[in-house]
Design a protein around this motif. Structure first.
Motif, PDB file in Angstrom:
ATOM      1  N   LEU A 153       0.828  -1.210   0.000  1.00  0.00           N
ATOM      2  CA  LEU A 153       0.000   0.000   0.000  1.00  0.00           C
ATOM      3  C   LEU A 153       0.858   1.255   0.000  1.00  0.00           C
ATOM      4  O   LEU A 153       0.479   2.279  -0.582  1.00  0.00           O
ATOM      5  CB  LEU A 153      -0.933   0.001   1.218  1.00  0.00           C
ATOM      6  N   LEU A 163      -5.400  -4.311  -0.010  1.00  0.00           N
ATOM      7  CA  LEU A 163      -6.512  -4.110   0.921  1.00  0.00           C
ATOM      8  C   LEU A 163      -7.253  -5.418   1.178  1.00  0.00           C
ATOM      9  O   LEU A 163      -7.643  -5.713   2.311  1.00  0.00           O
ATOM     10  CB  LEU A 163      -7.460  -3.054   0.358  1.00  0.00           C
ATOM     11  N   ALA A 182     -11.570  -2.985   5.333  1.00  0.00           N
ATOM     12  CA  ALA A 182     -10.594  -3.311   4.289  1.00  0.00           C
ATOM     13  C   ALA A 182     -11.271  -3.807   3.015  1.00  0.00           C
ATOM     14  O   ALA A 182     -10.915  -3.377   1.902  1.00  0.00           O
ATOM     15  CB  ALA A 182      -9.613  -4.355   4.814  1.00  0.00           C
ATOM     16  N   GLN A 185     -13.063  -0.976   1.204  1.00  0.00           N
ATOM     17  CA  GLN A 185     -12.108  -0.121   0.501  1.00  0.00           C
ATOM     18  C   GLN A 185     -11.573  -0.810  -0.758  1.00  0.00           C
ATOM     19  O   GLN A 185     -11.371  -0.170  -1.796  1.00  0.00           O
ATOM     20  CB  GLN A 185     -10.956   0.242   1.431  1.00  0.00           C
TER      21      GLN A 185
END
Length: 528
Positions: A153, A163, A182, A185
């Motif tokens: 990331l 993610l 997570a 996203q």
């Protein structure tokens, strides 16, 4: 194995390296395209290894390993790539591909070690960081995996793969709110990754949000987040397996990525130009991508290869239909069914085409044939009932519509058709008319629209309630006029005159009603 292959296998005997014993596949065990690619690859290796330096020999082993990986021969790939990595320890590519070969065989600890070494050679390679995290997660090393995904990331913010990895770690740790964050996203970053809907649903379920979990389960798919990996993508493109490229294309179509499907199917055609299935699949993808002309070219090429191909005629008919040539479409659907009487999808599109031409009796024959082969298909029984109604044979419509209702009791359109069939048929019993009235009232209460009002008016008239029927019909007529629906206006006026004269409706719908115009379906992506 022929003599040339035996000679190649002898020359490929293991050399004295710290690597697994080499086990080379016999090319004769594979489809022609793969066989030829393996024979060519083995011959190239034989030529390259003679008098080669360590660096050159490493490259020869590496290229052979790449060839094996391209055809999913991971065990054979591991041996030669281990030799390549031992001979050229500073070459990133061979160490990375060795890790991938081991990961594909379920050896996460060994794969993680290879990825870690590859990462030392190219620290900013995001795909390696992600695959290292996946291997660590598979090995149960959650803390290490978390650090790898966080590192990915840092290098590539909003990476859906990273993610998703963090989400799976949180789910494993039973930290469901973190897992939800997570996964949400990840899906926001890559909405096409519908495979994440399942673990996200599991997290919501554990949090007690079962309704949300159920919605996500209904959206679940097979597509995971994409890891941008040009090295592996280029290797996969080398595959000489027609089936590999076909499956890649079908997966792309299922993911609503027609351009990617086109490329995969083009690879299949390039590998085997005489493969009719590959050309028809390419045509399917081209049509989905909006290139009807190129799609027709591929279908014609398939028909040159196999003039009696039922799938080719089926797809050509579908393409003509999408292009607005119903006569040509009908001709090819008939040909497809004649060539393959059990071809249900072609027969279905033939039946639909006949319905749109108001050839209701002929359409009913096709629906009846499909129904015999697929007795549990409610939609087919429903369409069979509609075809009988269109042909003016309301008594024969009762049975199929009743069966469709039993198969799908929650369908409003089936209930509406059954109510109209009972209400408009002179041979209906008093019990059937009563059923029609009850059903029509339920439909109108659930959705008080003009269409449902007209059905209820028909049922009321069938039971002798002509004044009430005329009043409802008048309201439906006013709505149709206000919405400028001339065909509906004519039908409503005709039945209203009957109700005012104290007579029931004589048919469920006029022949030109929209209910007799089934959807225009594109040829399915079943690979046929």
């Amino acid at each position: 194995m022929n003599s040339a292959l035996r000679a190649a296998a002898f020359l490929l005997a293991p050399i004295a390296l710290a690597a697994p014993p080499l086990e080379h596949p016999d090319p004769e065990d594979f489809e022609p395209g793969v066989r030829d690619a393996l024979v060519e690859g083995l011959a190239a290796f034989e030529s390259a290894r003679a008098g080669a330096s360590d660096t050159e020999l490493a490259a020869a082993y590496g290229e052979l390993g790449r060839l094996y990986l391209a055809h999913h021969l991971t065990h054979a790939a591991e041996g030669v790539l281990a030799n390549a990595a031992a001979l050229a320890p500073q070459t990133f590519e061979w160490r990375y591909l060795l890790g991938y070969a081991r990961q594909q065989q379920g050896k996460p600890d060994e794969a993680a070690a290879d990825y870690a070494r590859a990462l030392e050679l190219e620290p900013d390679h995001v795909a390696v960081v992600l695959r290292l995290g996946e291997a660590q997660f598979a090995a149960g090393r959650l803390e290490d995996a978390q650090q790898s995904f966080l590192a990915a990331l840092e290098r590539r913010p909003r990476s859906a793969a990273a993610l998703a990895g963090l989400g799976r770690i949180a789910l494993r740790r039973r930290d469901y709110p973190a897992a939800v964050r997570a996964f949400e996203q990840a899906l926001a970053a890559e909405p096409q990754a519908n495979g994440l809907n399942y673990p996200l649903a599991m997290a919501y379920r554990q949090m007690g949000q079962r309704e949300r979990a159920q919605v996500l389960l209904e959206r679940r798919g097979e597509r995971d987040p994409v890891i941008d990996d040009p090295l592996l993508a280029g290797m996969a493109a080398q595959s000489a397996s027609v089936q590999y490229h076909l499956e890649s294309g079908y997966a792309a179509l299922r993911s609503d990525a027609p351009r990617a499907a086109v490329e995969a199917f083009r690879q299949a055609v390039a590998v085997s130009p005489g493969d009719v299935s590959a050309r028809l699949s390419l045509a399917q993808a081209l049509a989905a991508a909006g290139d009807a002309g190129a799609a027709m070219t591929e279908i014609d090429a398939a028909l040159e290869l196999e003039p009696e191909s039922a799938p080719a005629h089926y797809r050509k008919g579908s393409l003509f239909e999408q292009g607005g040539d119903p006569d040509a479409a009908l001709s090819h659907y008939r040909r497809a069914v004649a060539l393959d009487p059990g071809y249900a999808q072609a027969r279905l599109l033939l039946a639909y085409a006949l319905m749109r031409r108001h050839e209701f009796a002929a359409a009913a024959e096709q629906f009846a044939e499909i129904s015999e082969r697929q007795p549990g298909a409610a939609i087919v029984r429903y369409r069979l009932g509609l075809a009988h109604l269109g042909a003016g044979d309301c008594a024969r419509a009762h049975g199929p519509l009743e069966e469709a209702r039993q198969l799908n009791p929650r369908s409003g359109e089936i209930l509406d058709a059954l109510a109209r069939a009972y209400a408009s048929c002179a041979s209906s019993t008093d019990a059937q008319r009563a059923t029609a009235l009850e059903a029509a009232r339920l439909l109108y209460e659930a959705r008080p629209r003009p269409e449902q009002a007209a059905t209820l008016a028909m049922a009321l008239a069938a039971s002798g309630h002509f004044a009430e029927a005329a009043e409802l019909q008048s309201g439906a007529l006013e709505a149709a006029r206000a919405e400028a629906r001339p065909d509906d206006v004519a039908a409503l006026e005709e039945d209203l005159a009957l109700y005012r004269a104290g007579r029931p409706a004589s048919r469920a719908w006029r022949p030109g009603a929209s209910v007799f115009d089934p959807p225009r379906l594109a040829a399915d992506a079943d690979g046929r």
